[in-house]
Write a protein that holds these residues in place. Structure first.
Motif, short mmCIF file in Angstrom:
data_model
loop_
_atom_site.label_atom_id
_atom_site.label_comp_id
_atom_site.label_asym_id
_atom_site.label_seq_id
_atom_site.Cartn_x
_atom_site.Cartn_y
_atom_site.Cartn_z
N MET A 1 45.02 28.89 43.34
CA MET A 1 43.98 28.65 42.37
C MET A 1 44.13 29.68 41.25
O MET A 1 44.21 30.87 41.52
CB MET A 1 42.61 28.79 43.04
CG MET A 1 41.47 28.68 42.09
SD MET A 1 39.91 28.36 42.93
CE MET A 1 39.20 29.94 43.01
N ARG A 2 44.20 29.23 40.04
CA ARG A 2 44.29 30.14 38.90
C ARG A 2 42.88 30.38 38.36
O ARG A 2 42.14 29.46 38.07
CB ARG A 2 45.17 29.53 37.81
CG ARG A 2 45.33 30.42 36.61
CD ARG A 2 46.31 29.82 35.61
NE ARG A 2 46.24 30.47 34.34
CZ ARG A 2 46.95 31.54 34.01
NH1 ARG A 2 47.79 32.06 34.87
NH2 ARG A 2 46.84 32.08 32.81
N ILE A 3 42.55 31.65 38.22
CA ILE A 3 41.26 32.03 37.68
C ILE A 3 41.48 32.62 36.30
O ILE A 3 42.33 33.49 36.12
CB ILE A 3 40.56 33.06 38.59
CG1 ILE A 3 40.33 32.47 39.98
CG2 ILE A 3 39.24 33.53 37.98
CD1 ILE A 3 39.88 33.46 41.01
N CYS A 4 40.75 32.11 35.32
CA CYS A 4 40.87 32.61 33.95
C CYS A 4 39.60 33.35 33.56
O CYS A 4 38.50 32.99 33.97
CB CYS A 4 41.09 31.45 32.98
SG CYS A 4 42.64 30.59 33.26
N CYS A 5 39.77 34.37 32.74
CA CYS A 5 38.64 35.14 32.24
C CYS A 5 37.72 34.23 31.42
O CYS A 5 38.19 33.46 30.59
CB CYS A 5 39.17 36.28 31.37
SG CYS A 5 37.88 37.21 30.52
N PRO A 6 36.42 34.30 31.63
CA PRO A 6 35.50 33.45 30.88
C PRO A 6 35.38 33.86 29.40
O PRO A 6 34.88 33.08 28.60
CB PRO A 6 34.15 33.64 31.60
CG PRO A 6 34.26 34.96 32.26
CD PRO A 6 35.71 35.14 32.61
N HIS A 7 35.87 35.04 29.05
CA HIS A 7 35.75 35.52 27.66
C HIS A 7 37.01 35.28 26.85
O HIS A 7 36.95 34.68 25.77
CB HIS A 7 35.37 37.00 27.64
CG HIS A 7 34.03 37.24 28.24
ND1 HIS A 7 32.86 37.00 27.56
CD2 HIS A 7 33.68 37.66 29.48
CE1 HIS A 7 31.84 37.27 28.34
NE2 HIS A 7 32.30 37.67 29.52
N CYS A 8 38.16 35.71 27.36
CA CYS A 8 39.39 35.61 26.57
C CYS A 8 40.36 34.55 27.09
O CYS A 8 41.38 34.30 26.47
CB CYS A 8 40.09 36.97 26.49
SG CYS A 8 40.86 37.48 28.05
N ALA A 9 40.07 33.95 28.22
CA ALA A 9 40.86 32.88 28.85
C ALA A 9 42.21 33.35 29.39
O ALA A 9 43.02 32.54 29.81
CB ALA A 9 41.05 31.69 27.92
N GLU A 10 42.44 34.64 29.43
CA GLU A 10 43.65 35.17 30.08
C GLU A 10 43.45 35.11 31.60
O GLU A 10 42.34 34.92 32.09
CB GLU A 10 43.91 36.61 29.65
CG GLU A 10 44.31 36.74 28.19
CD GLU A 10 45.69 36.19 27.90
OE1 GLU A 10 46.59 36.29 28.75
OE2 GLU A 10 45.85 35.62 26.80
N ALA A 11 44.53 35.33 32.33
CA ALA A 11 44.46 35.31 33.79
C ALA A 11 43.56 36.43 34.29
O ALA A 11 43.51 37.52 33.72
CB ALA A 11 45.84 35.45 34.39
N ALA A 12 42.85 36.16 35.36
CA ALA A 12 42.06 37.17 36.06
C ALA A 12 42.62 37.28 37.47
O ALA A 12 43.06 36.28 38.05
CB ALA A 12 40.59 36.78 36.09
N ILE A 13 42.64 38.47 38.00
CA ILE A 13 43.14 38.67 39.35
C ILE A 13 41.99 39.01 40.30
O ILE A 13 40.97 39.55 39.89
CB ILE A 13 44.21 39.78 39.41
CG1 ILE A 13 43.66 41.11 38.90
CG2 ILE A 13 45.46 39.38 38.65
CD1 ILE A 13 44.58 42.30 39.15
N THR A 14 42.20 38.67 41.56
CA THR A 14 41.22 38.99 42.59
C THR A 14 41.40 40.45 43.00
O THR A 14 42.50 40.86 43.36
CB THR A 14 41.42 38.08 43.81
OG1 THR A 14 41.24 36.74 43.40
CG2 THR A 14 40.45 38.41 44.92
N ARG A 15 40.35 41.21 42.94
CA ARG A 15 40.37 42.60 43.39
C ARG A 15 40.04 42.68 44.87
O ARG A 15 40.69 43.38 45.62
CB ARG A 15 39.38 43.44 42.59
CG ARG A 15 39.75 43.63 41.17
CD ARG A 15 41.08 44.26 41.12
NE ARG A 15 41.20 45.16 40.00
CZ ARG A 15 42.33 45.76 39.70
NH1 ARG A 15 43.38 45.58 40.45
NH2 ARG A 15 42.39 46.55 38.68
N THR A 16 39.02 41.98 45.26
CA THR A 16 38.59 41.94 46.65
C THR A 16 37.70 40.72 46.83
O THR A 16 37.29 40.09 45.86
CB THR A 16 37.85 43.25 47.05
OG1 THR A 16 37.62 43.25 48.45
CG2 THR A 16 36.53 43.37 46.32
N SER A 17 37.43 40.39 48.08
CA SER A 17 36.52 39.27 48.34
C SER A 17 35.72 39.57 49.60
O SER A 17 36.09 40.41 50.41
CB SER A 17 37.28 37.95 48.47
OG SER A 17 38.12 37.97 49.61
#
Length: 81
Positions: A1-17
């Motif tokens: 699953m690709r997660i994109c930043c809601p502000h700049c639309a660049e990729a976001a990475i998972t830090r922890t869950s």
């Protein structure tokens, strides 16, 4: 699953869950764009079943998508005829 930043639309990475229940995750994400720097929490939920499990856990209740449920019930009826 690709997660994109809601502000700049660049990729976001998972830090922890964190998994507070079997059908729900809280994911802490960070934007990879150093100019943006957004970080936040994302909720991920198992919302609908499209195909039933062959090894169901009786404690888990994920509703079946209505169209799939109808097709599944028709298949079961055909098997019992």
């Amino acid at each position: 699953m690709r997660i994109c930043c809601p502000h700049c639309a660049e990729a976001a990475i998972t830090r922890t869950s964190r998994r507070p229940s079997p059908v729900f995750y809280e994911v802490y994400a960070q934007c990879t764009n150093p100019r943006c720097g957004w970080g936040g929490k994302i909720h991920v939920e198992f919302a609908l079943t499209l195909a039933p499990s062959r090894e169901p856990n009786t404690d888990i209740r994920i509703p079946m998508e209505p169209g799939q449920r109808r097709a599944y019930m028709e298949q079961l009826a055909e098997m019992n005829d």
